[in-house]
Design a protein around this motif. Structure first.
Motif, PDB file in Angstrom:
ATOM      1  N   ASP A  99       0.822  -1.208   0.000  1.00  0.00           N
ATOM      2  CA  ASP A  99       0.000   0.000   0.000  1.00  0.00           C
ATOM      3  C   ASP A  99       0.862   1.268   0.000  1.00  0.00           C
ATOM      4  OD1 ASP A  99      -2.167  -1.673   0.064  1.00  0.00           O
ATOM      5  OD2 ASP A  99      -2.496  -1.457   2.233  1.00  0.00           O
ATOM      6  N   ALA A 100       0.198   2.364  -0.356  1.00  0.00           N
ATOM      7  CA  ALA A 100       0.897   3.647  -0.438  1.00  0.00           C
ATOM      8  C   ALA A 100       1.433   4.102   0.923  1.00  0.00           C
ATOM      9  CB  ALA A 100      -0.033   4.712  -1.017  1.00  0.00           C
ATOM     10  N   ALA A 158      -9.267  -1.375  -4.232  1.00  0.00           N
ATOM     11  CA  ALA A 158      -9.670   0.037  -4.250  1.00  0.00           C
ATOM     12  C   ALA A 158     -11.100   0.180  -3.741  1.00  0.00           C
ATOM     13  CB  ALA A 158      -9.541   0.599  -5.659  1.00  0.00           C
ATOM     14  N   TYR A 162      -8.512   0.700  -0.024  1.00  0.00           N
ATOM     15  CA  TYR A 162      -7.049   0.654   0.068  1.00  0.00           C
ATOM     16  C   TYR A 162      -6.425   1.339  -1.147  1.00  0.00           C
ATOM     17  CZ  TYR A 162      -7.781  -2.879   3.684  1.00  0.00           C
ATOM     18  OH  TYR A 162      -8.167  -3.540   4.826  1.00  0.00           O
ATOM     19  N   ASP A 163      -5.317   2.006  -0.908  1.00  0.00           N
ATOM     20  CA  ASP A 163      -4.560   2.646  -1.986  1.00  0.00           C
ATOM     21  C   ASP A 163      -3.331   1.778  -2.259  1.00  0.00           C
ATOM     22  OD1 ASP A 163      -3.412   4.299  -3.825  1.00  0.00           O
ATOM     23  OD2 ASP A 163      -2.866   5.880  -2.407  1.00  0.00           O
ATOM     24  N   LYS A 165      -0.204   0.297  -4.240  1.00  0.00           N
ATOM     25  CA  LYS A 165       0.790   0.693  -5.239  1.00  0.00           C
ATOM     26  C   LYS A 165       1.193  -0.495  -6.105  1.00  0.00           C
ATOM     27  CE  LYS A 165       4.248   3.196  -4.069  1.00  0.00           C
ATOM     28  NZ  LYS A 165       5.470   3.674  -3.351  1.00  0.00           N
ATOM     29  N   ARG A 203      -0.686   1.387 -10.394  1.00  0.00           N
ATOM     30  CA  ARG A 203      -0.579   2.800 -10.737  1.00  0.00           C
ATOM     31  C   ARG A 203      -0.656   3.068 -12.233  1.00  0.00           C
ATOM     32  NH1 ARG A 203      -1.957   4.741  -5.977  1.00  0.00           N
ATOM     33  NH2 ARG A 203      -0.256   5.232  -4.535  1.00  0.00           N
ATOM     34  N   GLN A 208      -5.985   2.720 -13.263  1.00  0.00           N
ATOM     35  CA  GLN A 208      -6.536   3.925 -12.644  1.00  0.00           C
ATOM     36  C   GLN A 208      -7.838   4.335 -13.322  1.00  0.00           C
ATOM     37  OE1 GLN A 208      -5.361   5.630  -9.801  1.00  0.00           O
ATOM     38  NE2 GLN A 208      -4.242   3.688  -9.687  1.00  0.00           N
ATOM     39  N   ARG A 225     -14.381   8.850  -0.208  1.00  0.00           N
ATOM     40  CA  ARG A 225     -13.078   8.202  -0.173  1.00  0.00           C
ATOM     41  C   ARG A 225     -12.286   8.595   1.079  1.00  0.00           C
ATOM     42  NH1 ARG A 225     -11.396   9.706  -6.404  1.00  0.00           N
ATOM     43  NH2 ARG A 225     -13.493   9.344  -7.290  1.00  0.00           N
TER      44      ARG A 225
END
Length: 226
Positions: A99-100, A158, A162-163, A165, A203, A208, A225
């Motif tokens: 994750d980011a 998403a 969760y973000d 990467k 990414r 996206q 969000r």
């Protein structure tokens, strides 16, 4: 012609037929050949299909010559006709999400890699199970289905907020042991082997765009969000 009676159908082997001029011994010989030749060919095909490693010494040489001769007349037969790509083990996928915020998470797919051994999953699979099995096979080869599966995981995570990467997929594999090893008391499956399958970035533009379109369709706003 009108009024004419139908002619009886006569076997060529019956007296009075056109075949009556054929000697009786030749008729019988033909019948014997029609039975014996298929039986001999079938016997030879079975012999040629016997795995070479089960033979010893001169038998292997004779087996090789028989297989070569069968190929010359296009009668080669191997076990690969019935199982061209047999499974030799059981395997599951594991997926880690990076994750980011620096968190590393084991995702849903990892559950089966830890608890699926010895279960009835192989005989009672859902469509998702079959899909996961397909994308985890032949991990040394390029598989666009695997790429799309990882893209779907990016979208799934998403949705959960969760973000992500990056994703990392590995395969956990256990080979099926030979019957003689199992008879000796060893487990049906061999030791666990873990091998890298594929990495995927969440990414990239196409993913996206998928995530943004999914959010728009579900009516999610920036405030939702967090």
């Amino acid at each position: 012609m009108s009024g004419s009676s139908p002619q009886p159908v006569v076997s060529p082997d019956e007296p009075g037929s056109l075949g009556a001029t054929t000697p009786a011994w030749l008729v019988h010989l033909r019948r014997v050949v029609n039975v014996v030749v298929p039986l001999v060919l079938g016997y030879l095909m079975v012999l040629a299909a016997v795995p070479r490693e089960h033979l010893e010494g001169p038998q292997k040489d004779r087996h090789d010559k028989l297989v070569a001769a069968m190929k010359q007349i296009s009668l080669s037969q191997t076990w690969s006709m019935y199982a061209p790509d047999p499974g030799r083990g059981h395997f599951y996928m594991r997926i880690k999400a990076y994750d980011a915020d620096g968190t590393v998470r084991e995702l849903d797919e990892t559950f089966m890699a830890e608890h699926g051994w010895g279960t009835a999953r192989a005989w009672n699979r859902s469509r998702l199970d079959i899909w996961q099995h397909a994308v985890t096979r032949r991990i040394d080869q390029v598989n666009r289905n695997r790429t799309w599966y990882l893209r779907g995981v990016c979208l799934r995570e998403a949705r959960r907020g969760y973000d992500v990467k990056r994703l990392e997929m590995t395969r956990v594999y256990r080979r099926i042991r030979a019957p003689e090893q199992v008879r000796e008391g060893k487990d049906l499956l061999g030791p666990t082997k873990i091998k890298k399958a594929q990495d995927g970035s969440c990414r990239v533009k196409i993913i996206q765009d998928m995530i943004e379109l999914d959010r728009a369709r579900r009516g999610e706003t920036e405030a939702d969000r967090g």
